[in-house]
Design a protein around this motif. Sequence first.
Motif, PDB file in Angstrom:
ATOM      1  N   PHE A  96     -45.901   8.009  16.982  1.00 17.75           N
ATOM      2  CA  PHE A  96     -46.238   8.366  15.601  1.00 17.75           C
ATOM      3  C   PHE A  96     -46.400   9.875  15.444  1.00 17.75           C
ATOM      4  N   ALA A  97     -47.034  10.497  16.421  1.00 20.74           N
ATOM      5  CA  ALA A  97     -47.228  11.951  16.349  1.00 20.74           C
ATOM      6  C   ALA A  97     -45.879  12.658  16.305  1.00 20.74           C
ATOM      7  N   LYS A  98     -44.958  12.211  17.165  1.00 22.07           N
ATOM      8  CA  LYS A  98     -43.624  12.842  17.202  1.00 22.07           C
ATOM      9  C   LYS A  98     -42.899  12.639  15.891  1.00 22.07           C
ATOM     10  N   MET A  99     -43.014  11.426  15.353  1.00 21.07           N
ATOM     11  CA  MET A  99     -42.335  11.136  14.087  1.00 21.07           C
ATOM     12  C   MET A  99     -42.866  12.042  12.988  1.00 21.07           C
ATOM     13  N   ARG A 100     -44.200  12.138  12.913  1.00 21.52           N
ATOM     14  CA  ARG A 100     -44.798  12.928  11.829  1.00 21.52           C
ATOM     15  C   ARG A 100     -44.406  14.389  11.937  1.00 21.52           C
ATOM     16  N   LEU A 101     -44.385  14.883  13.165  1.00 14.29           N
ATOM     17  CA  LEU A 101     -43.978  16.268  13.394  1.00 14.29           C
ATOM     18  C   LEU A 101     -42.548  16.482  12.928  1.00 14.29           C
ATOM     19  N   ALA A 102     -41.682  15.555  13.291  1.00 13.82           N
ATOM     20  CA  ALA A 102     -40.275  15.666  12.911  1.00 13.82           C
ATOM     21  C   ALA A 102     -40.114  15.617  11.404  1.00 13.82           C
ATOM     22  N   LEU A 103     -40.792  14.691  10.765  1.00 15.04           N
ATOM     23  CA  LEU A 103     -40.602  14.476   9.334  1.00 15.04           C
ATOM     24  C   LEU A 103     -41.176  15.620   8.497  1.00 15.04           C
ATOM     25  N   GLU A 104     -42.208  16.253   9.015  1.00 11.12           N
ATOM     26  CA  GLU A 104     -42.805  17.395   8.303  1.00 11.12           C
ATOM     27  C   GLU A 104     -41.797  18.497   8.096  1.00 11.12           C
ATOM     28  N   SER A 105     -40.878  18.633   9.067  1.00 10.18           N
ATOM     29  CA  SER A 105     -39.988  19.789   9.031  1.00 10.18           C
ATOM     30  C   SER A 105     -38.758  19.566   8.155  1.00 10.18           C
ATOM     31  N   PHE A 106     -38.641  18.421   7.523  1.00  7.40           N
ATOM     32  CA  PHE A 106     -37.476  18.205   6.666  1.00  7.40           C
ATOM     33  C   PHE A 106     -37.569  19.072   5.428  1.00  7.40           C
ATOM     34  N   SER A 107     -36.470  19.728   5.109  1.00 14.11           N
ATOM     35  CA  SER A 107     -36.505  20.599   3.936  1.00 14.11           C
ATOM     36  C   SER A 107     -36.299  19.807   2.645  1.00 14.11           C
ATOM     37  N   SER A 108     -35.657  18.646   2.758  1.00 12.32           N
ATOM     38  CA  SER A 108     -35.443  17.865   1.531  1.00 12.32           C
ATOM     39  C   SER A 108     -36.756  17.232   1.119  1.00 12.32           C
ATOM     40  N   SER A 109     -36.976  17.151  -0.159  1.00  9.79           N
ATOM     41  CA  SER A 109     -38.256  16.617  -0.612  1.00  9.79           C
ATOM     42  C   SER A 109     -38.301  15.116  -0.422  1.00  9.79           C
ATOM     43  N   PRO A 110     -39.445  14.619   0.020  1.00  6.64           N
ATOM     44  CA  PRO A 110     -39.532  13.179   0.282  1.00  6.64           C
ATOM     45  C   PRO A 110     -39.411  12.396  -1.012  1.00  6.64           C
ATOM     46  N   ILE A 111     -38.664  11.327  -0.975  1.00  9.02           N
ATOM     47  CA  ILE A 111     -38.491  10.507  -2.154  1.00  9.02           C
ATOM     48  C   ILE A 111     -39.139   9.156  -1.916  1.00  9.02           C
ATOM     49  N   TYR A 112     -40.127   8.862  -2.681  1.00 11.84           N
ATOM     50  CA  TYR A 112     -40.850   7.593  -2.531  1.00 11.84           C
ATOM     51  C   TYR A 112     -41.312   7.151  -3.891  1.00 11.84           C
ATOM     52  N   PRO A 113     -41.152   5.943  -4.333  1.00 12.68           N
ATOM     53  CA  PRO A 113     -40.501   4.869  -3.587  1.00 12.68           C
ATOM     54  C   PRO A 113     -38.983   5.018  -3.543  1.00 12.68           C
ATOM     55  N   LEU A 114     -38.302   3.944  -3.206  1.00 18.40           N
ATOM     56  CA  LEU A 114     -36.861   3.940  -3.036  1.00 18.40           C
ATOM     57  C   LEU A 114     -36.174   4.406  -4.326  1.00 18.40           C
ATOM     58  N   PRO A 115     -35.266   5.407  -4.216  1.00 24.52           N
ATOM     59  CA  PRO A 115     -34.613   5.910  -5.430  1.00 24.52           C
ATOM     60  C   PRO A 115     -33.625   4.896  -6.006  1.00 24.52           C
ATOM     61  N   ALA A 116     -33.299   5.056  -7.248  1.00 22.08           N
ATOM     62  CA  ALA A 116     -32.366   4.145  -7.910  1.00 22.08           C
ATOM     63  C   ALA A 116     -30.999   4.168  -7.240  1.00 22.08           C
ATOM     64  N   SER A 117     -30.618   5.341  -6.697  1.00 20.63           N
ATOM     65  CA  SER A 117     -29.293   5.451  -6.075  1.00 20.63           C
ATOM     66  C   SER A 117     -29.180   4.602  -4.815  1.00 20.63           C
ATOM     67  N   ALA A 118     -30.326   4.107  -4.325  1.00 23.24           N
ATOM     68  CA  ALA A 118     -30.298   3.289  -3.103  1.00 23.24           C
ATOM     69  C   ALA A 118     -30.157   1.810  -3.438  1.00 23.24           C
ATOM     70  N   LYS A 119     -29.981   1.521  -4.726  1.00 23.57           N
ATOM     71  CA  LYS A 119     -29.877   0.115  -5.096  1.00 23.57           C
ATOM     72  C   LYS A 119     -28.442  -0.225  -5.512  1.00 23.57           C
ATOM     73  N   PHE A 120     -28.137  -1.497  -5.473  1.00 22.25           N
ATOM     74  CA  PHE A 120     -26.794  -1.938  -5.823  1.00 22.25           C
ATOM     75  C   PHE A 120     -26.880  -3.159  -6.711  1.00 22.25           C
ATOM     76  N   GLU A 121     -26.110  -3.128  -7.788  1.00 29.16           N
ATOM     77  CA  GLU A 121     -26.144  -4.215  -8.756  1.00 29.16           C
ATOM     78  C   GLU A 121     -25.786  -5.563  -8.145  1.00 29.16           C
ATOM     79  N   PRO A 122     -26.598  -6.582  -8.372  1.00 31.36           N
ATOM     80  CA  PRO A 122     -26.241  -7.905  -7.846  1.00 31.36           C
ATOM     81  C   PRO A 122     -25.025  -8.472  -8.566  1.00 31.36           C
TER      82      PRO A 122
END
Lengths: 244, 480, 218
Positions: free
Chosen positions: C12-38
């Motif tokens: 968990f520590a390694k993950m958090r360290l890695a994720l902190e350094s992402f320059s893209s802004s975190p998107i939460y919850p799941l964005p609309a572009s991640a969905k697909f029409e049934p």
Amino acid sequence: MMKVQLFVTCLGENLLPDMLQKMVGILERIGVSCEFPEGQTCCGQPFFNSGFQKEGREIALLWMKMFADTDGYIVAPSGSCVEFVKHRYPKMFPEGTAEHKIAVQLAERVFEFSQFLTNIMEITDLGAFFPHRVACHSPCHLTRGLGVRDEQQRLLRAVRGLELISLNDAETCCGFGGIFSVVYPEVSMAMMEAKVMNIMASNAECVVVSEPGCLINIRGGLQKMNSNIRAMHLIEILAQEGAA
Amino acid sequence: MKDITARIDFRANTQAVSPAMVAATQKNARTALLKRSEVVVEFGEERWQQLRRAGRELRLHALTHLDRYLSMVEENVIAAGGHVHWARDAEEAHSIVLDIAMQNSVRNIVKVKSMVTEEIELNHALEGRGIRVYETDLGEFIVQLAGQRPSHITAPALHMTKEEVAALFREKLKVDAQPDPKLLTEIARQRLRKEFLTAEMGISGGNFLVAETGTLILVTNEGNGRMCTSLPPIHVAIVGIEKVIPDWESAAVMLKLLARSVSGSKITAYNTFITGVRKDGPREFHLVLLDNGRTQILRDEIARETLMCIRCGACMNICPVYNQVGGHAYGAVYPGPIGSILTPLLIGTRIAGGLPFASTLCGACSDICPVMIPITEILLHLRRRFVEGDDFEGSSISGTLKAIAKAGRYVLGSPSLYRLGARMGKIFQAPLRSGDWIAAMPSPLDRWTMARPFPAFRGDFRGWWKKHKNAKDISGGKAS
Amino acid sequence: MSKGKSAREEIFAKMRLALESFSSSPIYPLPASAKFEPRVAGGSDEEIEKMLREVTRLSGHARRIQGRAEFAGALGNLVKTEEVRTAALSDHPRYADYGIVDLLKSFGVAILSPDEDKRRLEDCDLGITIADAALPETGTILLRTTQGQPDVLSLLPRVHLALVAPETLLADIHDAFAMAKADRHFVLVSGSSRTADIEKVLTLGVHGPKSFHLWICD
């Protein structure tokens, strides 16, 4: 008058000078005035793509210096060199820097030859005459990189007497891949042979290969097989004038 | 992949490949690609691109919030009566599985095909302690008997002919085996039936973990996936931490992408969804979440997209390099384009740095990847790591190659030296040249001419241009 | 177990360290572009035809059955052609609608319960399941195995017969997930157990049932 800066490419200049002369001939015929920035050497792709990104960037800066103070479109007979300038140059320099700004400006001006003819000049018929069976190889960087997919075919279809025939696995890589050809020569050869087999099986008299790297690879392969099939750049076919 | 300590020599490996391997590789790839095209057309090309985009976005989102989603998985699996274990590396994973096996007096294990278990060489660790492990996917069963590595991530035995399989069964299973796929499959079925019913433990990997409910998804065709996870009293699932997806909507997107990308079926025969323990199922469920270098890859902003991979194999099917050499040439568990980036990321460019160069950068893999991994970008990124080194690893390139590149940069960086170089080339080629061609060049340039002749330096564009321009200027702008 | 705990913490520590350094802004919850029409379903007959077609494509035997008489005939035929001597059922109430127990008895077929020792089920000729839902898009049935019809019922016997009621046809896999996602276990079955691992030759009945029959029963 439409002005174009000739981007001749390092392979083009040293190994395919006739093709370059024909490119100038075609451009001038359709009313484009050509200029040639003499200080140009290479766009830097061979270095950058081999992992020598620092050297690649330095060569790119030189290229940019040679073209930045020119105006008009920049046209090259190569999808890979154009793709490199268009897509890679802006990414090489941090946003906000002077280099980045220049890179973006140059990226907007640079076009591959068939792209330039069909999309900018909006010309597909050059009055060419080439009564032969012709197959067309799809160079990877031109098609997948630049998205230039049917421009070549449209230009070929306007050539009188030309019979465009289909080529099996036209979009499969010919095996050149820049340094790949010397790092893994056996695999490169196998890929080249597969391409040549497909060309020979197509019953074409001539195969269009509009990418200097692919062209020297395939031409060499056909020569090794003692084949009579000619590998030609699209420019060489479009330059064939004659009575219809 | 701990056993790989010597540099992977891709070139040498490719020269040891049999024509039969190449032929089988191409046959498998062609079939899969053809069927894939058909179902993509049926799905609708534009809809398919939207689906790929959705797949990419959700995988990227899951990675960006990996800690959050893994917590959800853990919480949900425990609430459903399962156990969750964390393994930093292969050894820890071995320990965990062995502990469970020892505590339960496990003597026989039935196993579903799982790339991650091959990555950590789990079978070896278990067999070393006297526990028998039966691979139950037909292809894996075959390569296990043959003592070979799989040559493709979804068709492990594609390189073996039916005659070879028959001979293998005759030798190892002591049965009369005819070279007929149906009869050979029947032999495997009969052989494994007993094992399914008597094994004390079943081991699987996992295609996806749904964070919303802590559900493990197994995507299979043969039925062994269900057997191994329903019949034995203990089920152990080993899953890389990157396999998490946020929710059930994401699961729908993944399943629509996966089977089509693997082999052009719209869906596999069996999709199993397991959450903790259930009545009529194994009495214990253990989920082993494996790092083994993945958190390190996560730190690398360009390379982390490698972790989005859903293990479909489409990239290798379309790769023109892979199709000339087959899977074994890549020297590790993951072959083809994904292997060329994942292997050096997991074990370093010092050992696997030749793999990112095993590509012409043709881009076909990036185009076909169902979750739009920019494989070409990552190849370039790793080439830079090999040559220049970066924050993750120092340079691994030889001094000689560095010197050659510096010399090249020097020449190309100076317009006058460049023009001089061209003139020198024309002079030096003279003894080697025959008409328009140079048939043989001295080392290392013989690497080109061994395959085909090199074109001679001819003509002089700059000289022509000078004359041409002068003529134009004289005639007042008209082309000559 | 302290060793396990520190592994978790470290990961968990390694993950958090890695994720902190992402320059893209975190998107939460799941964005609309991640969905697909049934998928949108067609008319009911069209959907039934599609279901039958898709299952057949997957090397299953699919047919539509209308009425008790046809059902009886079909079952008798199946018993004969597949040489069924033993069959396994569960307590699902739907079986009574088809009068299966009596029919099987009349054909002289011995009936096992899936709670039997697995070994007996292994020797069983026919497993009959009532599908909880069906997905015509891919020729798939949903079996909610924790709702009285355990997994082994459709896995161990030599022949699997799945009965589908037309009103259980669903438009998209999303709908199947909505139904079953809270279950501890469920399976989507699409056609026969199969492999092409040997020279790409399609072979059926690898480890699962050797033949798969699906009847849509009106």
